[in-house]
Motif scaffolding. Structure first.
Motif, PDB file in Angstrom:
ATOM      1  N   ALA A 256       7.753 -35.274  56.416  1.00  0.00           N
ATOM      2  CA  ALA A 256       8.881 -34.668  57.146  1.00  0.00           C
ATOM      3  C   ALA A 256      10.208 -35.246  56.676  1.00  0.00           C
ATOM      4  O   ALA A 256      11.205 -34.521  56.557  1.00  0.00           O
ATOM      5  CB  ALA A 256       8.703 -34.882  58.645  1.00  0.00           C
ATOM      6  N   LEU A 257      10.243 -36.534  56.408  1.00  0.00           N
ATOM      7  CA  LEU A 257      11.471 -37.168  55.922  1.00  0.00           C
ATOM      8  C   LEU A 257      11.821 -36.663  54.521  1.00  0.00           C
ATOM      9  O   LEU A 257      12.994 -36.404  54.222  1.00  0.00           O
ATOM     10  CB  LEU A 257      11.312 -38.688  55.922  1.00  0.00           C
ATOM     11  CG  LEU A 257      11.275 -39.351  57.301  1.00  0.00           C
ATOM     12  CD1 LEU A 257      10.697 -40.757  57.203  1.00  0.00           C
ATOM     13  CD2 LEU A 257      12.665 -39.388  57.925  1.00  0.00           C
ATOM     14  N   ARG A 258      10.823 -36.522  53.684  1.00  0.00           N
ATOM     15  CA  ARG A 258      11.071 -36.032  52.328  1.00  0.00           C
ATOM     16  C   ARG A 258      11.603 -34.598  52.341  1.00  0.00           C
ATOM     17  O   ARG A 258      12.459 -34.228  51.528  1.00  0.00           O
ATOM     18  CB  ARG A 258       9.790 -36.112  51.506  1.00  0.00           C
ATOM     19  CG  ARG A 258       9.454 -37.517  51.036  1.00  0.00           C
ATOM     20  CD  ARG A 258       8.116 -37.559  50.336  1.00  0.00           C
ATOM     21  NE  ARG A 258       7.863 -38.884  49.759  1.00  0.00           N
ATOM     22  CZ  ARG A 258       6.670 -39.356  49.456  1.00  0.00           C
ATOM     23  NH1 ARG A 258       5.588 -38.597  49.671  1.00  0.00           N
ATOM     24  NH2 ARG A 258       6.529 -40.552  48.940  1.00  0.00           N
ATOM     25  N   GLY A 264      15.997 -38.379  60.978  1.00  0.00           N
ATOM     26  CA  GLY A 264      15.731 -39.775  60.672  1.00  0.00           C
ATOM     27  C   GLY A 264      14.713 -40.365  61.624  1.00  0.00           C
ATOM     28  O   GLY A 264      14.176 -39.685  62.506  1.00  0.00           O
ATOM     29  N   ALA A 265      14.436 -41.647  61.436  1.00  0.00           N
ATOM     30  CA  ALA A 265      13.461 -42.341  62.269  1.00  0.00           C
ATOM     31  C   ALA A 265      13.846 -43.804  62.400  1.00  0.00           C
ATOM     32  O   ALA A 265      14.303 -44.431  61.440  1.00  0.00           O
ATOM     33  CB  ALA A 265      12.062 -42.222  61.673  1.00  0.00           C
ATOM     34  N   SER A 266      13.666 -44.333  63.608  1.00  0.00           N
ATOM     35  CA  SER A 266      13.834 -45.765  63.876  1.00  0.00           C
ATOM     36  C   SER A 266      12.466 -46.302  64.260  1.00  0.00           C
ATOM     37  O   SER A 266      11.906 -45.908  65.285  1.00  0.00           O
ATOM     38  CB  SER A 266      14.842 -45.995  65.004  1.00  0.00           C
ATOM     39  OG  SER A 266      14.926 -47.371  65.323  1.00  0.00           O
ATOM     40  N   PHE A 284      13.724 -44.804  52.365  1.00  0.00           N
ATOM     41  CA  PHE A 284      14.555 -43.749  52.949  1.00  0.00           C
ATOM     42  C   PHE A 284      15.830 -44.344  53.546  1.00  0.00           C
ATOM     43  O   PHE A 284      15.777 -45.291  54.342  1.00  0.00           O
ATOM     44  CB  PHE A 284      13.789 -43.000  54.044  1.00  0.00           C
ATOM     45  CG  PHE A 284      12.675 -42.138  53.533  1.00  0.00           C
ATOM     46  CD1 PHE A 284      12.934 -40.887  53.001  1.00  0.00           C
ATOM     47  CD2 PHE A 284      11.359 -42.577  53.588  1.00  0.00           C
ATOM     48  CE1 PHE A 284      11.906 -40.086  52.524  1.00  0.00           C
ATOM     49  CE2 PHE A 284      10.324 -41.788  53.129  1.00  0.00           C
ATOM     50  CZ  PHE A 284      10.601 -40.528  52.586  1.00  0.00           C
ATOM     51  N   GLY A 285      16.958 -43.754  53.194  1.00  0.00           N
ATOM     52  CA  GLY A 285      18.225 -44.217  53.757  1.00  0.00           C
ATOM     53  C   GLY A 285      18.395 -43.882  55.219  1.00  0.00           C
ATOM     54  O   GLY A 285      19.228 -44.483  55.911  1.00  0.00           O
TER      55      GLY A 285
END
Length: 328
Positions: A256-258, A264-266, A284-285
């Motif tokens: 999903a991030l790609r 984003g995610a924490s 990932f930034g």
């Protein structure tokens, strides 16, 4: 054994503190805090694996972060294990149940610090501090677009002490909150409460800007945030996980991030954990990673010692049910 310095002897302590599994935790401070609350009881800190195996043989009341089966099999008189974590999925629960050992946890002691951690994570992405950090490192004075938290929808999975603390801290920000719990009829501190049924859960996800995971790891929550859930989320949504790593399908999250399917995610917890150095999540930034650190502040051990000492007093004569006893 001396109740003041914690050194070992041939005497059987009233409370044994296990050191194993602490991973840098200041367990000396934890043991000291328990001694201060139980001046009339002998509290021993087992400093080595050998000490643990020897000291646990006759002790009825033991506390620690974990209890390995190799240590448990030496425990001939164990009646209470006071786990220093809120989660107990890492413990040999079946064997403890068979032995009739009562298990308590640290539920509640994490609430203030983890509530602040979640709020900080949400604000981190709302104000896009990760973008500001990159531009600062490059010495770029260049404006960027940020967001406002007001008017957002925050879905909180798990309405225990941590989930309630998150909801309380979000209240002044003018957000809509949705709580997810096993029994929605119990209500909660959120504007709306739903259950884990797929339709209800995915309806909440579709409206979510920030998804906060603060639930225990169970058969229901393992893999809860999978590829379908991440697809249901809006591309501008952020996932905040302070629960357990396996609540999120890691491969689905990376995908999903790609694809930029979420903003984003924490992650304070990951699967696997510790996160390997070569894992793609590091690169990932728009991923904030903390090393299972959300619950750690100096006051944590004072709050935990309050619960453990109270349970020791009840066990040794004051009576009453144990606080935070886990249903086996």
């Amino acid at each position: 054994m001396s109740a003041t310095d914690g050194t070992t002897s041939d005497e059987t302590p009233d409370v044994l503190v296990l050191r194993r599994g602490t991973h840098g935790t200041p367990v000396e401070e934890y043991a000291k805090a328990i001694r201060a609350r139980l001046p009339d009881r002998a509290v021993e800190l087992a400093r080595t694996p050998a000490d643990e195996r020897d000291a646990i043989r006759n002790v009825p009341f033991v506390t620690g972060m974990t209890l390995e089966e190799s240590v448990l099999e030496r425990a001939e008189n164990l009646e209470v294990f006071a786990c220093a974590y809120a989660g107990t999925d890492h413990l040999p629960m079946d064997e403890l149940d068979e032995r009739g050992v009562a298990v308590t946890n640290a539920s509640g002691v994490h609430a203030p610090n983890m509530g602040e951690h979640v709020l900080g994570s949400i604000l981190y992405f709302t104000r896009r501090f990760h973008v500001a950090g990159r531009r600062q490192r490059r010495r770029e004075w260049r404006h960027y677009k940020a967001h406002e938290l007001q008017g957002s929808t925050v879905t909180i999975v798990g309405l225990g002490a941590i989930g309630r603390a998150v909801a309380d801290r979000l209240e002044p920000f003018g957000v809509e909150t949705v709580g997810v719990r096993y029994t929605p009829s119990k209500g909660g501190p959120t504007d709306e409460v739903v259950g884990f049924e797929r339709d209800a859960f995915h309806d909440a996800l579709a409206r979510t800007d920030y998804l906060v995971l603060a639930c225990p790891l169970t058969e229901t929550t393992r893999g809860l945030v999978d590829a379908d859930a991440l697809t249901t989320l809006d591309p501008n949504a952020v996932v905040v996980n302070v629960a357990r790593g396996p609540v999120v399908d890691t491969e689905a999250l990376v995908d999903a991030l790609r694809r930029e399917a979420i903003r984003g995610a924490s992650l304070d917890v990951t699967d696997p954990e510790p996160l390997p150095e070569d894992h793609p999540l590091w690169n990932f930034g728009n991923v904030q990673i903390t090393p299972h650190n959300a619950g750690h502040t100096p006051k944590y051990y004072d709050r935990l010692a309050d619960i453990v000492a109270e349970n020791a007093r009840r066990f040794y004569g004051d009576g009453g049910p144990l606080r935070n006893e886990v249903e086996l």
